[in-house]
Design an enzyme around this catalytic site. Structure first.
Site, PDB file in Angstrom:
ATOM      1  N   HIS A  65      61.275 -51.293 -21.994  1.00 49.10           N
ATOM      2  CA  HIS A  65      60.705 -50.600 -20.853  1.00 49.10           C
ATOM      3  C   HIS A  65      61.197 -50.928 -19.635  1.00 49.10           C
ATOM      4  CE1 HIS A  65      56.449 -49.438 -22.568  1.00 49.10           C
ATOM      5  NE2 HIS A  65      57.678 -49.338 -23.715  1.00 49.10           N
ATOM      6  N   ASP A  66      61.821 -52.182 -19.275  1.00 46.22           N
ATOM      7  CA  ASP A  66      62.472 -52.322 -18.039  1.00 46.22           C
ATOM      8  C   ASP A  66      63.614 -51.443 -17.937  1.00 46.22           C
ATOM      9  OD1 ASP A  66      63.003 -53.615 -15.576  1.00 46.22           O
ATOM     10  OD2 ASP A  66      64.362 -54.918 -16.680  1.00 46.22           O
ATOM     11  N   ASP A  73      66.311 -53.919 -14.116  1.00 49.21           N
ATOM     12  CA  ASP A  73      66.266 -54.676 -12.945  1.00 49.21           C
ATOM     13  C   ASP A  73      64.888 -55.426 -12.671  1.00 49.21           C
ATOM     14  OD1 ASP A  73      64.236 -52.742 -12.608  1.00 49.21           O
ATOM     15  OD2 ASP A  73      65.149 -51.871 -10.649  1.00 49.21           O
ATOM     16  N   SER A  75      62.022 -54.491 -12.584  1.00 44.05           N
ATOM     17  CA  SER A  75      61.130 -53.916 -12.011  1.00 44.05           C
ATOM     18  C   SER A  75      59.789 -53.981 -12.859  1.00 44.05           C
ATOM     19  CB  SER A  75      61.267 -52.472 -11.557  1.00 44.05           C
ATOM     20  OG  SER A  75      61.779 -51.615 -12.830  1.00 44.05           O
ATOM     21  N   GLU A  87      54.855 -51.050 -12.007  1.00 43.02           N
ATOM     22  CA  GLU A  87      55.262 -50.503 -13.268  1.00 43.02           C
ATOM     23  C   GLU A  87      54.208 -50.881 -14.582  1.00 43.02           C
ATOM     24  OE1 GLU A  87      59.950 -50.398 -12.754  1.00 43.02           O
ATOM     25  OE2 GLU A  87      59.503 -50.578 -14.884  1.00 43.02           O
ATOM     26  N   THR A 196      61.516 -53.331 -36.102  1.00 44.47           N
ATOM     27  CA  THR A 196      61.538 -54.346 -37.286  1.00 44.47           C
ATOM     28  C   THR A 196      60.853 -55.713 -36.949  1.00 44.47           C
ATOM     29  OG1 THR A 196      63.209 -55.619 -38.726  1.00 44.47           O
ATOM     30  CG2 THR A 196      63.748 -55.403 -36.477  1.00 44.47           C
ATOM     31  N   ASP A 243      56.640 -53.584 -39.037  1.00 46.07           N
ATOM     32  CA  ASP A 243      57.514 -53.813 -40.256  1.00 46.07           C
ATOM     33  C   ASP A 243      56.343 -54.247 -41.028  1.00 46.07           C
ATOM     34  OD1 ASP A 243      58.904 -54.416 -42.234  1.00 46.07           O
ATOM     35  OD2 ASP A 243      60.620 -55.192 -41.110  1.00 46.07           O
ATOM     36  N   THR A 246      58.901 -57.349 -43.582  1.00 45.46           N
ATOM     37  CA  THR A 246      59.452 -58.340 -43.221  1.00 45.46           C
ATOM     38  C   THR A 246      59.049 -58.391 -41.520  1.00 45.46           C
ATOM     39  OG1 THR A 246      61.384 -57.476 -42.907  1.00 45.46           O
ATOM     40  CG2 THR A 246      61.327 -58.565 -44.672  1.00 45.46           C
ATOM     41  N   ASP A 251      65.538 -57.495 -39.083  1.00 49.18           N
ATOM     42  CA  ASP A 251      66.647 -57.141 -40.065  1.00 49.18           C
ATOM     43  C   ASP A 251      66.614 -55.574 -40.214  1.00 49.18           C
ATOM     44  OD1 ASP A 251      64.185 -56.639 -41.391  1.00 49.18           O
ATOM     45  OD2 ASP A 251      64.149 -58.294 -42.758  1.00 49.18           O
TER      46      ASP A 251
END
Ligand code: HEM
Ligand code: NAG
Ligand code: NAG
Ligand code: NAG
Length: 323
Positions: A65-66, A73, A75, A87, A196, A243, A246, A251
């Site tokens: 997301h950054d 940065d 933010s 944000e 995953t 997932d 696992t 993985d």
């Protein structure tokens, strides 16, 4: 037009067409200022990981997301103030688990506890290192991380609009969004394996399991299971592992799940349903070495998005507050 002018024009065209890259990033960026920064961060992240493995998905998700919103940065870590909705307080932030923020804050405190390192290492770089470290702790590939990002000077909830993919995106939409960040379709398929690890709230996939037309690409046994975990009017805080097989291991099971119709989000399963991306899914389900290689390449490229240098940024004393 003279040859020189043609060449200059070409250069200009090339430079404007180039994806957002950051040639100034490099390994060992802190060799002078804080030579042990990587081991300091790794120790702090390992300690957080021992408390809760939830930090793996939380940190990887935070880095994504950054980078996709205003570049890598930090933010995304800025807290809102009376004057500014940051944000992280955009409605999609419900998905940003507190443990990811906490991992960065703890690693920053560990770095700043070393007098020579104090206020020398950016929060953006700490997040990049912490992401690399949680992936390795969860059994994923180890890789050298590029450093040299400054922390950004702005963070607004409105800047998030349109930067992140909703889980309903199809292959073309996903590919187009990643392309705006200089990432190829192959990079997108590799980075989707972030799923995953970690969790998704029921509302992220509820339309696939209910309603007039349950998603036909969803494995029916898996769908029945999801309906029992996410009944109608489920508490919106309930989340299930992305997932199922696992959930804690970083993985290539993610791709094997797609082959079985067990991609949790529509944007996961579409990578197998669409014949254009299926061969890549099959190849990486088959070979974890091939997946690891593609993932390391892609996350390294993701770490170069919109990097701030010079007057565009600084090194925050507190990752959650502008200096
Ligand atoms: C391809 C487009 C993508 C879409 C549509 C997407 C969508 C989502 C959604 C809807 C969730 C669940 C949020 C929630 O309900 O709490 C989620 C979780 C997550 N995503 Fe993605 N994502 C994408 C790409 C990525 C990438 C590139 C990464 C990192 C490499 C990533 C890493 C994660 C992780 C680790 C989680 C779990 C977070 C946690 O456990 O706290 N995602 N994503
Ligand atoms: C809000 O803005 C005012 C004036 O623009 C400023 O004086 C004040 O310090 C700001 N407050 C915060 C919490 O940023
Ligand atoms: C559904 O998932 C199971 C494993 O959980 C698998 O054995 C089966 O082949 C899958 N069915 C389909 C149609 O993919
Ligand atoms: C993790 C996080 O920062 N969550 C915030 C998301 O935004 C709501 C308000 O919209 C806050 O209450 C949460 O604390």
């Amino acid at each position: 037009m003279s040859i020189v002018r043609v060449a200059a024009l070409l250069l200009l065209l090339l430079s404007t067409a180039a994806p957002p890259t950051a040639a100034q990033l490099r390994r060992n960026y802190y060799a002078g200022a804080c030579p042990n920064v990587e081991s300091i961060v790794r120790a702090a992240v390992a300690s957080k990981f021992r408390q809760t493995s939830v930090t793996v998905g939380a940190t990887v998700h935070l880095f994504f997301h950054d980078c996709f919103v205003e570049g890598c940065d930090a933010s995304v870590i800025i807290a809102s103030t009376a004057n500014n909705t940051a944000e992280k307080d955009h409605p999609v932030n419900l998905s940003l688990a507190g443990d990811g923020f906490d991992t960065v804050i703890k690693a920053k405190a560990a770095v700043d506890a070393v007098p020579t390192c104090r206020n020398k290492v950016s929060c953006a770089d700490i997040l990049a290192m912490a992401t690399r470290d949680v992936i390795a702790l969860a059994g994923g590939p180890s890789y050298a991380v590029e450093l040299g990002r400054l922390d950004g000077l702005s963070s607004t909830a409105s800047s998030v609009n349109g930067k992140l993919a909703p889980p309903t995106f199809n292959l073309d939409q996903l590919t187009a969004l990643f392309a705006t960040n200089g990432l190829s379709q192959t990079d997108m398929i590799a980075l989707s394996a972030g799923h995953t690890v970690g969790f998704a709230h029921c509302n992220a996939f509820t339309s696939r399991i209910r309603g007039q037309t349950p998603d036909p690409t969803l494995n029916s046994t898996f769908a029945a299971q999801l309906r029992s975990w996410c009944p109608p009017n489920v508490d919106p805080r309930i989340a299930v592992t992305l997932d199922m097989v696992t959930p804690r291991a970083f993985d290539n099971q993610y791709y094997k799940n797609l082959q079985n119709g067990m991609g949790l989000l529509a944007s996961d399963q579409v990578l197998y349903s669409d014949p254009r991306s299926r061969p890549t899914v099959d190849a990486w389900a088959q070979s974890s070495a091939a997946f690891n290689k593609a993932f390391v390449e892609a996350i390294t490229k993701m770490g170069r998005i919109g990097v701030k240098t010079g007057a565009q940024g600084n090194i925050r004393r507190n990752c959650a507050v502008f200096n």
